[in-house]
Design an enzyme around this catalytic site. Sequence first.
Site, PDB file in Angstrom:
ATOM      1  N   VAL A 255     -27.019   5.494 -45.076  1.00  0.00           N
ATOM      2  CA  VAL A 255     -26.788   6.846 -44.554  1.00  0.00           C
ATOM      3  C   VAL A 255     -25.290   7.076 -44.381  1.00  0.00           C
ATOM      4  CG1 VAL A 255     -27.050   6.244 -42.098  1.00  0.00           C
ATOM      5  CG2 VAL A 255     -27.506   8.557 -42.834  1.00  0.00           C
TER       6      VAL A 255
ATOM      7  N   GLY B 279     -26.202  12.258 -33.004  1.00  0.00           N
ATOM      8  CA  GLY B 279     -26.811  12.679 -34.267  1.00  0.00           C
ATOM      9  C   GLY B 279     -28.223  12.105 -34.340  1.00  0.00           C
ATOM     10  N   ARG B 280     -28.683  11.865 -35.579  1.00  0.00           N
ATOM     11  CA  ARG B 280     -30.051  11.354 -35.755  1.00  0.00           C
ATOM     12  C   ARG B 280     -30.241  10.040 -35.003  1.00  0.00           C
ATOM     13  NH1 ARG B 280     -28.867  13.455 -41.285  1.00  0.00           N
ATOM     14  NH2 ARG B 280     -27.368  11.747 -41.263  1.00  0.00           N
TER      15      ARG B 280
ATOM     16  N   ARG C 134     -18.541  16.805 -31.782  1.00  0.00           N
ATOM     17  CA  ARG C 134     -17.787  18.028 -32.062  1.00  0.00           C
ATOM     18  C   ARG C 134     -18.492  19.267 -31.508  1.00  0.00           C
ATOM     19  NH1 ARG C 134     -16.874  16.573 -38.278  1.00  0.00           N
ATOM     20  NH2 ARG C 134     -19.065  16.127 -37.920  1.00  0.00           N
TER      21      ARG C 134
ATOM     22  N   SER D 237     -20.455   8.980 -36.947  1.00  0.00           N
ATOM     23  CA  SER D 237     -20.062   8.535 -38.284  1.00  0.00           C
ATOM     24  C   SER D 237     -18.574   8.187 -38.277  1.00  0.00           C
ATOM     25  CB  SER D 237     -20.370   9.633 -39.301  1.00  0.00           C
ATOM     26  OG  SER D 237     -20.171  10.899 -38.716  1.00  0.00           O
TER      27      SER D 237
ATOM     28  N   ARG E 173     -19.739   2.132 -37.164  1.00  0.00           N
ATOM     29  CA  ARG E 173     -18.911   1.414 -38.125  1.00  0.00           C
ATOM     30  C   ARG E 173     -17.814   0.701 -37.338  1.00  0.00           C
ATOM     31  NH1 ARG E 173     -22.452   1.791 -41.267  1.00  0.00           N
ATOM     32  NH2 ARG E 173     -22.448   2.756 -43.337  1.00  0.00           N
TER      33      ARG E 173
ATOM     34  N   ASP F 265     -22.699  -4.336 -33.650  1.00  0.00           N
ATOM     35  CA  ASP F 265     -23.463  -4.657 -34.860  1.00  0.00           C
ATOM     36  C   ASP F 265     -22.578  -4.492 -36.085  1.00  0.00           C
ATOM     37  OD1 ASP F 265     -25.793  -5.254 -36.430  1.00  0.00           O
ATOM     38  OD2 ASP F 265     -25.937  -3.115 -36.921  1.00  0.00           O
TER      39      ASP F 265
ATOM     40  N   GLU G 205     -16.053  -7.083 -42.335  1.00  0.00           N
ATOM     41  CA  GLU G 205     -17.394  -7.664 -42.358  1.00  0.00           C
ATOM     42  C   GLU G 205     -17.479  -8.556 -43.580  1.00  0.00           C
ATOM     43  OE1 GLU G 205     -20.343  -4.563 -42.113  1.00  0.00           O
ATOM     44  OE2 GLU G 205     -19.724  -3.998 -40.106  1.00  0.00           O
TER      45      GLU G 205
ATOM     46  N   HIS H  68     -24.294  -6.664 -38.818  1.00  0.00           N
ATOM     47  CA  HIS H  68     -24.638  -5.376 -39.430  1.00  0.00           C
ATOM     48  C   HIS H  68     -26.103  -5.347 -39.896  1.00  0.00           C
ATOM     49  CE1 HIS H  68     -22.787  -1.733 -41.740  1.00  0.00           C
ATOM     50  NE2 HIS H  68     -24.034  -1.468 -41.361  1.00  0.00           N
TER      51      HIS H  68
ATOM     52  N   GLY I 206     -28.523  -3.260 -38.394  1.00  0.00           N
ATOM     53  CA  GLY I 206     -29.194  -2.104 -37.790  1.00  0.00           C
ATOM     54  C   GLY I 206     -30.456  -1.671 -38.517  1.00  0.00           C
ATOM     55  N   SER I 207     -30.391  -1.541 -39.816  1.00  0.00           N
ATOM     56  CA  SER I 207     -31.551  -1.031 -40.572  1.00  0.00           C
ATOM     57  C   SER I 207     -32.390  -2.146 -41.185  1.00  0.00           C
ATOM     58  CB  SER I 207     -31.062  -0.095 -41.685  1.00  0.00           C
ATOM     59  OG  SER I 207     -30.302  -0.818 -42.640  1.00  0.00           O
TER      60      SER I 207
HETATM   61  P1  NDP Z   1     -25.570  11.838 -38.157  1.00  0.00           P
HETATM   62  O1  NDP Z   1     -24.743  12.589 -39.129  1.00  0.00           O
HETATM   63  O2  NDP Z   1     -26.904  12.379 -37.794  1.00  0.00           O
HETATM   64  O3  NDP Z   1     -24.765  11.623 -36.812  1.00  0.00           O
HETATM   65  C1  NDP Z   1     -23.399  11.409 -36.797  1.00  0.00           C
HETATM   66  C2  NDP Z   1     -22.875  11.877 -35.483  1.00  0.00           C
HETATM   67  O4  NDP Z   1     -21.474  11.589 -35.441  1.00  0.00           O
HETATM   68  C3  NDP Z   1     -23.046  13.381 -35.234  1.00  0.00           C
HETATM   69  O5  NDP Z   1     -23.756  13.582 -34.053  1.00  0.00           O
HETATM   70  C4  NDP Z   1     -21.616  13.868 -35.080  1.00  0.00           C
HETATM   71  O6  NDP Z   1     -21.507  14.809 -34.046  1.00  0.00           O
HETATM   72  C5  NDP Z   1     -20.907  12.599 -34.657  1.00  0.00           C
HETATM   73  N1  NDP Z   1     -19.479  12.748 -34.822  1.00  0.00           N
HETATM   74  C6  NDP Z   1     -18.784  13.102 -35.919  1.00  0.00           C
HETATM   75  N2  NDP Z   1     -17.489  13.210 -35.623  1.00  0.00           N
HETATM   76  C7  NDP Z   1     -17.367  12.910 -34.313  1.00  0.00           C
HETATM   77  C8  NDP Z   1     -16.285  12.852 -33.418  1.00  0.00           C
HETATM   78  N3  NDP Z   1     -15.047  13.148 -33.842  1.00  0.00           N
HETATM   79  N4  NDP Z   1     -16.530  12.489 -32.134  1.00  0.00           N
HETATM   80  C9  NDP Z   1     -17.776  12.196 -31.736  1.00  0.00           C
HETATM   81  N5  NDP Z   1     -18.853  12.260 -32.537  1.00  0.00           N
HETATM   82  C10 NDP Z   1     -18.631  12.623 -33.804  1.00  0.00           C
HETATM   83  O7  NDP Z   1     -25.695  10.369 -38.745  1.00  0.00           O
HETATM   84  P2  NDP Z   1     -26.724   9.213 -38.341  1.00  0.00           P
HETATM   85  O8  NDP Z   1     -27.031   9.317 -36.892  1.00  0.00           O
HETATM   86  O9  NDP Z   1     -27.837   9.170 -39.299  1.00  0.00           O
HETATM   87  O10 NDP Z   1     -25.807   7.911 -38.611  1.00  0.00           O
HETATM   88  C11 NDP Z   1     -24.633   7.729 -37.870  1.00  0.00           C
HETATM   89  C12 NDP Z   1     -23.838   6.548 -38.391  1.00  0.00           C
HETATM   90  O11 NDP Z   1     -24.471   5.341 -38.038  1.00  0.00           O
HETATM   91  C13 NDP Z   1     -23.697   6.454 -39.912  1.00  0.00           C
HETATM   92  O12 NDP Z   1     -22.663   7.289 -40.377  1.00  0.00           O
HETATM   93  C14 NDP Z   1     -23.406   4.990 -40.120  1.00  0.00           C
HETATM   94  O13 NDP Z   1     -22.010   4.794 -40.094  1.00  0.00           O
HETATM   95  C15 NDP Z   1     -24.027   4.315 -38.907  1.00  0.00           C
HETATM   96  N6  NDP Z   1     -25.162   3.475 -39.250  1.00  0.00           N
HETATM   97  C16 NDP Z   1     -25.113   2.143 -38.941  1.00  0.00           C
HETATM   98  C17 NDP Z   1     -26.181   1.330 -39.200  1.00  0.00           C
HETATM   99  C18 NDP Z   1     -26.144  -0.118 -38.872  1.00  0.00           C
HETATM  100  O14 NDP Z   1     -26.772  -0.894 -39.573  1.00  0.00           O
HETATM  101  N7  NDP Z   1     -25.466  -0.524 -37.828  1.00  0.00           N
HETATM  102  C19 NDP Z   1     -27.416   1.851 -39.830  1.00  0.00           C
HETATM  103  C20 NDP Z   1     -27.358   3.246 -40.101  1.00  0.00           C
HETATM  104  C21 NDP Z   1     -26.268   4.018 -39.813  1.00  0.00           C
HETATM  105  P3  NDP Z   1     -21.167  16.331 -34.401  1.00  0.00           P
HETATM  106  O15 NDP Z   1     -22.301  16.816 -35.226  1.00  0.00           O
HETATM  107  O16 NDP Z   1     -21.027  17.010 -33.098  1.00  0.00           O
HETATM  108  O17 NDP Z   1     -19.895  16.288 -35.160  1.00  0.00           O
HETATM  109  C1  DGY Z   2     -26.065   2.648 -43.271  1.00  0.00           C
HETATM  110  O1  DGY Z   2     -27.101   3.026 -43.851  1.00  0.00           O
HETATM  111  O2  DGY Z   2     -25.050   3.340 -43.201  1.00  0.00           O
HETATM  112  C2  DGY Z   2     -26.102   1.307 -42.598  1.00  0.00           C
HETATM  113  O3  DGY Z   2     -24.899   0.884 -42.155  1.00  0.00           O
HETATM  114  C3  DGY Z   2     -26.902   0.272 -43.296  1.00  0.00           C
HETATM  115  O4  DGY Z   2     -28.215   0.667 -43.348  1.00  0.00           O
END
Ligand code: NDP
Ligand code: DGY
Length: 325
Positions: free
Chosen positions: A81, A160-161, A183, A214, A242, A266, A271, A290, A292-293
């Site tokens: 994602v 976010g999600r 934001r 993100s 990240r 995580d 990495e 890492h 998470g998924s």
């Molecule tokens: P979403 O796009 O749904 O959520 C991202 C969130 O980041 C939004 O709520 C957004 O808020 C917020 N955001 C963006 N810019 C800022 C900022 N400047 N300050 C604060 N918040 C901000 O993505 P997901 O929830 O699906 O995934 C989020 C992240 O999780 C991925 O991008 C990935 O990097 C990470 N991830 C890690 C995994 C792991 O294995 N550890 C697995 C999956 C994902 P707003 O809309 O208000 O801008």
């Molecule tokens: C992602 O999807 O961004 C994670 O970091 C791995 O699933």
Amino acid sequence: MNYKKKKKATQHALNSVTSRLALTAPCEVSLWDSDEPVPKAELLKSVQGAHGLLCLLTDKIDAEVLDAAGPNLKVISTLSVGFDHLALDEIKKRGIRLGYTPDVLTDATAELTVALLLATARRLPEGVEEVKNGGWSAWKPLWLCGYGLSGSTVGVIGLGRIGMAIAQRLMPFGVKRLLYSGRTAKPHAAEVNGEFVPIDTLVSESDFIVVSCSLTPETQGLCNKAMFSKMKNTAVFINSSRGAVVNQEDLYEALSSGQIAAAGLDVTTPEPLPTNHPLLKLKNCVVLPHIGSATYSTRGVMSVLAAQNLLGGLQGTDMPSELSL
Ligand code: NDP
Ligand code: DGY
């Protein structure tokens, strides 16, 4: 199902990416057939002339790779994602479509984040280690005490999600206040009584700070010395977004000086984190690789979605999860 069979099933799911592609002729598939990341030189060579590219978050898709691919390239599909490993401006400039895997990994990642939070706050790795090394001499009133969620304030950076799914899982533990920053305010936050607050308020009032935003130019290094210095000395900091969102030197300082209580990560930079990294010497820092998924079913569903995205892009039809550039 035993471990071997499960592994086989997942392998099957991953293989289905290739078989789907192969079945949807005419389509010649060139596969890097290893769990290890493809070396850049190999990627640059094998991407030449490709119409589609299915990549992982370990593959940096930059102008060099896109140039090597050449003008045939119509679609990139990433098995993630997160898309911070992709040069979005270069991809957009070349008119290439982009697929990713949102939603299907939300539950698994939120679950792991909660597990990491509990393990860090209640000092599970330390406890397990003490049992193994003979450090467990008797039940003692203050030995291995940590921090509980009941009555606490949780702050989520990026609702976010995944952030929302984490909040939904934490609320039943008796969390009193759920703060979030980002934001924009989120209508869905009402479901968890979420309060949209400035990030400074979030970090100074929260007992648990969870990063699930993100990685963008604005969030790179967001969690730094200035931020840690505003946190409570009892704060537990968790990052499953990240690694680059956190300044790790500043985090080390905050953890080793007692500025904050503990951290669970995580994701790190780099990495894998080198085994001699200072953070790994700290008892109050729990680092995961890492994952998470990383459930069998989630990785399977991600693989199928990534294949479908690729096929949609190749055929010029809808992609189930296309990122608008
Ligand atoms: P979403 O796009 O749904 O959520 C991202 C969130 O980041 C939004 O709520 C957004 O808020 C917020 N955001 C963006 N810019 C800022 C900022 N400047 N300050 C604060 N918040 C901000 O993505 P997901 O929830 O699906 O995934 C989020 C992240 O999780 C991925 O991008 C990935 O990097 C990470 N991830 C890690 C995994 C792991 O294995 N550890 C697995 C999956 C994902 P707003 O809309 O208000 O801008
Ligand atoms: C992602 O999807 O961004 C994670 O970091 C791995 O699933």
